[in-house]
Scaffold this active site. Structure first.
Site, PDB file in Angstrom:
ATOM      1  N   THR A 117      68.864  83.960  -1.110  1.00 53.88           N
ATOM      2  CA  THR A 117      68.284  83.183  -0.007  1.00 53.88           C
ATOM      3  C   THR A 117      66.913  83.693   0.416  1.00 53.88           C
ATOM      4  OG1 THR A 117      68.558  82.687   2.354  1.00 53.88           O
ATOM      5  CG2 THR A 117      69.645  84.640   1.556  1.00 53.88           C
ATOM      6  N   TYR A 141      73.245  87.940   7.354  1.00 52.12           N
ATOM      7  CA  TYR A 141      73.405  87.074   6.183  1.00 52.12           C
ATOM      8  C   TYR A 141      72.385  87.463   5.105  1.00 52.12           C
ATOM      9  CZ  TYR A 141      72.715  82.876   3.355  1.00 52.12           C
ATOM     10  OH  TYR A 141      72.548  82.010   2.312  1.00 52.12           O
TER      11      TYR A 141
END
Ligand code: UDP
Length: 327
Positions: A117, A141
């Site tokens: 990501t 995350y």
């Protein structure tokens, strides 16, 4: 037919990847614990239910299918939740990935496509976000995904595990035929929430923060169509199978849109008003995340064909009106 083990194949991106893999002549085997995925979304190959942290179960699936490669999507992926409950991000994302990578190495499966990501880059002002940019995640995350990238590098050095890492920007849209689509419960992502508000499924969209240092005060993101994204994965898989080695690719378009711009485009695409209100910033959100790389196009020959906001919103809207999963 070559088999590919797709973790998270019952989820949003994984299910679209299974469709693309099948179309490209592979058999996608979905491995999913259904904690956020849907068995109904597994339409393109066999389904194996299990949790990645259960190493014996993962080994069993490698033994049964002998996959040529792994595409690893399974993860918890909500920025806000990751700030409130960091432990589950390290346990599920990092712990689960480690068991999977160890099992792949033990079974001699040396081709690994990993879903990473842009959240690994963090919040960097005036920095071009290309693959060489320093990774400074500001949420758990992103930190969990960066850790998995490190694990992959270590396993390549030790066992020759080759990997293609894709750092996604914001994924949106749905399959053109609405066979699969985005369906999270609870939903936390911008475009499906806007569509819920438009459809009256929720009272309003709350804009998280209007005081960012951007032209209209709301956060800027780079949106990429899920079908373009999974096409890149098939190209990444071929890249590995051709022996081209480990690489990292950003997947974004290079153009950013603010939350307000996405709302405006949603109004145009659906011809409906977007009910909204404004709220405080969400913890862990970066001001601006826009890809500064064309490497995927140059090296993989990736051509995003559907990654414009009007197309992404229209595809998402079509799915929103017709598709859903029951279980
Ligand atoms: N966002 C928002 N309201 C919402 C959900 C998201 O304003 O109810 C904003 C969020 O702060 C971010 C952008 O929309 O700036 C995209 O958020 P999303 O959760 O879709 O993806 P993320 O960037 O976290 O991966």
């Amino acid at each position: 037919m070559k088999t590919v083990l797709v973790t998270g194949g019952a989820g949003y991106i994984g299910s679209h990847a299974c469709k693309a893999l099948k179309a490209a002549g592979y058999t996608p085997v979905t491995f999913d614990n259904l904690c956020t995925g849907w068995q109904d979304a597994v339409k393109f190959g066999p389904f194996e239910q299990g949790d990645l942290r259960d190493r014996a179960r993962v080994d069993e699936v490698f033994d049964k299918y002998d996959p040529v490669a792994v595409m690893h999507f399974a993860a918890l992926s909500q920025v806000g939740e990751s700030m409130e409950k960091p432990g589950i991000y390290w346990d599920n994302n990092v712990g689960g990935s480690l068991a999977l990578i160890e099992s792949a190495a033990a079974h001699g499966c040396k081709n690994f496509v990993f879903s990473s990501t842009c959240a690994t880059y963090g919040d960097q002002d005036n920095v071009v976000l290309d693959e060489d940019c320093v990774q400074r995640p500001i949420n758990s995350y992103g930190a969990s995904k960066r850790a998995i990238e490190d694990i992959l590098a270590n396993f390549e050095a030790a066992y020759g595990l080759k990997h293609v890492i894709f750092r996604y920007f914001n994924v949106a849209g749905a399959d053109r035929d609405a066979e699969v689509g985005e369906f999270h419960q609870p939903e936390t992502h911008l475009i499906p929430l806007i569509l819920d508000a438009i459809a009256g499924k929720r009272d309003a969209l709350t804009i998280f923060g209007t005081d960012y240092d951007t032209p209209d005060g709301t956060c800027i993101r780079d949106y990429v169509h899920v079908c373009d994204l999974v096409d890149a994965h098939v190209l990444g898989l071929k890249w590995l199978l051709e022996g081209k080695g480990s690489w990292v690719f950003n997947l974004g378009t290079g153009t950013g849109f603010s939350v307000r711009e996405v709302m405006d485009q949603s109004k145009v695409a659906t011809n409906r008003e977007v009910p909204f209100n404004t709220g405080p910033r969400r913890a862990g959100d970066a001001t601006k995340l826009v890809s500064g790389s064309t490497r995927a196009a140059a090296e993989l020959g990736w051509k995003p064909l559907r990654s414009t906001l009007p197309i992404m919103i229209k595809d998402a809207w079509r799915w929103h009106q017709t598709g859903h999963y029951d279980k």
